[in-house]
Design a protein around this motif. Sequence first.
Motif, PDB file in Angstrom:
ATOM      1  N   PHE A   1       4.754  -3.031   3.941  1.00 22.36           N
ATOM      2  CA  PHE A   1       3.626  -3.706   3.302  1.00 22.36           C
ATOM      3  C   PHE A   1       3.830  -5.221   3.283  1.00 22.36           C
ATOM      4  CE2 PHE A   1       1.665  -5.378  -0.614  1.00 22.36           C
ATOM      5  CZ  PHE A   1       0.334  -5.106  -0.340  1.00 22.36           C
TER       6      PHE A   1
ATOM      7  N   LEU B   1      -5.369  -5.100  -1.127  1.00 23.33           N
ATOM      8  CA  LEU B   1      -5.157  -3.682  -1.419  1.00 23.33           C
ATOM      9  C   LEU B   1      -6.010  -3.245  -2.608  1.00 23.33           C
ATOM     10  CD1 LEU B   1      -3.542  -1.065  -0.881  1.00 23.33           C
ATOM     11  CD2 LEU B   1      -1.810  -1.960  -2.432  1.00 23.33           C
TER      12      LEU B   1
ATOM     13  N   LEU C   1      -1.982 -10.014   0.000  1.00 26.46           N
ATOM     14  CA  LEU C   1      -1.933  -8.615   0.431  1.00 26.46           C
ATOM     15  C   LEU C   1      -2.212  -7.670  -0.733  1.00 26.46           C
ATOM     16  CD1 LEU C   1       1.104  -8.595   2.883  1.00 26.46           C
ATOM     17  CD2 LEU C   1      -1.326  -8.547   3.451  1.00 26.46           C
ATOM     18  N   LEU C   2      -1.676  -7.966  -1.900  1.00 25.88           N
ATOM     19  CA  LEU C   2      -1.949  -7.141  -3.080  1.00 25.88           C
ATOM     20  C   LEU C   2      -3.417  -7.220  -3.477  1.00 25.88           C
ATOM     21  CD1 LEU C   2       1.172  -7.762  -5.340  1.00 25.88           C
ATOM     22  CD2 LEU C   2       0.459  -5.609  -4.293  1.00 25.88           C
TER      23      LEU C   2
ATOM     24  N   TYR D   1      -5.805  -9.626   6.398  1.00 30.43           N
ATOM     25  CA  TYR D   1      -4.898 -10.401   7.241  1.00 30.43           C
ATOM     26  C   TYR D   1      -5.452 -11.802   7.528  1.00 30.43           C
ATOM     27  CZ  TYR D   1      -2.315  -6.077   7.886  1.00 30.43           C
ATOM     28  OH  TYR D   1      -1.600  -4.942   7.678  1.00 30.43           O
TER      29      TYR D   1
ATOM     30  N   ARG E   1      -7.287   0.015   0.217  1.00 34.12           N
ATOM     31  CA  ARG E   1      -6.304   0.458   1.207  1.00 34.12           C
ATOM     32  C   ARG E   1      -5.714  -0.767   1.897  1.00 34.12           C
ATOM     33  NH1 ARG E   1      -7.538   1.333   6.662  1.00 34.12           N
ATOM     34  NH2 ARG E   1      -9.570   0.591   7.274  1.00 34.12           N
ATOM     35  N   ASP E   2      -4.616  -0.537   2.560  1.00 36.60           N
ATOM     36  CA  ASP E   2      -3.889  -1.609   3.226  1.00 36.60           C
ATOM     37  C   ASP E   2      -4.320  -1.685   4.687  1.00 36.60           C
ATOM     38  OD1 ASP E   2      -1.966  -3.553   3.791  1.00 36.60           O
ATOM     39  OD2 ASP E   2      -0.475  -2.048   4.323  1.00 36.60           O
ATOM     40  N   GLY E   3      -4.170  -2.841   5.288  1.00 33.56           N
ATOM     41  CA  GLY E   3      -4.352  -2.977   6.726  1.00 33.56           C
ATOM     42  C   GLY E   3      -5.732  -3.415   7.174  1.00 33.56           C
TER      43      GLY E   3
ATOM     44  N   HIS F   1       8.201   1.815   2.751  1.00 30.97           N
ATOM     45  CA  HIS F   1       6.780   1.495   2.615  1.00 30.97           C
ATOM     46  C   HIS F   1       6.590   0.079   2.080  1.00 30.97           C
ATOM     47  CE1 HIS F   1       4.865   5.237   3.713  1.00 30.97           C
ATOM     48  NE2 HIS F   1       5.746   5.905   2.974  1.00 30.97           N
ATOM     49  N   LEU F   2       7.398  -0.305   1.114  1.00 28.26           N
ATOM     50  CA  LEU F   2       7.301  -1.644   0.536  1.00 28.26           C
ATOM     51  C   LEU F   2       7.633  -2.714   1.572  1.00 28.26           C
ATOM     52  CD1 LEU F   2       6.775  -3.186  -2.100  1.00 28.26           C
ATOM     53  CD2 LEU F   2       9.220  -3.043  -2.556  1.00 28.26           C
TER      54      LEU F   2
END
Length: 88
Positions: free
Chosen positions: A13, A59, A55-56, A71, A64-66, A9-10
């Motif tokens: 990410f 999040l 990215l952090l 981006y 949530r990510d993505g 997962h890391l």
Amino acid sequence: MTLLSFLSHLAGFMAPALGVGLLLWVGLRIRRRGRPGIGAGAQFGLLCVAGVAVLLAGLVFFGRDGKMATYAALVLMQGTVAWWLRGR
């Protein structure tokens, strides 16, 4: 969650930050540009750290990510860092 699952997962990410950072770093190396006193490894490290930080932040902000906004911010931040590293 097992350690292997966590590492997977890391890695997933961090992959966008590492990928964009690698492309920008290769561009800096091809043009043979860079600030004096900052080595090639440090340039790649700065690009990756800036990307992972964005990215952090995405999040934490979105929960949530993505998200595409995250981006977009990733590309803008790493592009700005690469521009600063290119120097004149």
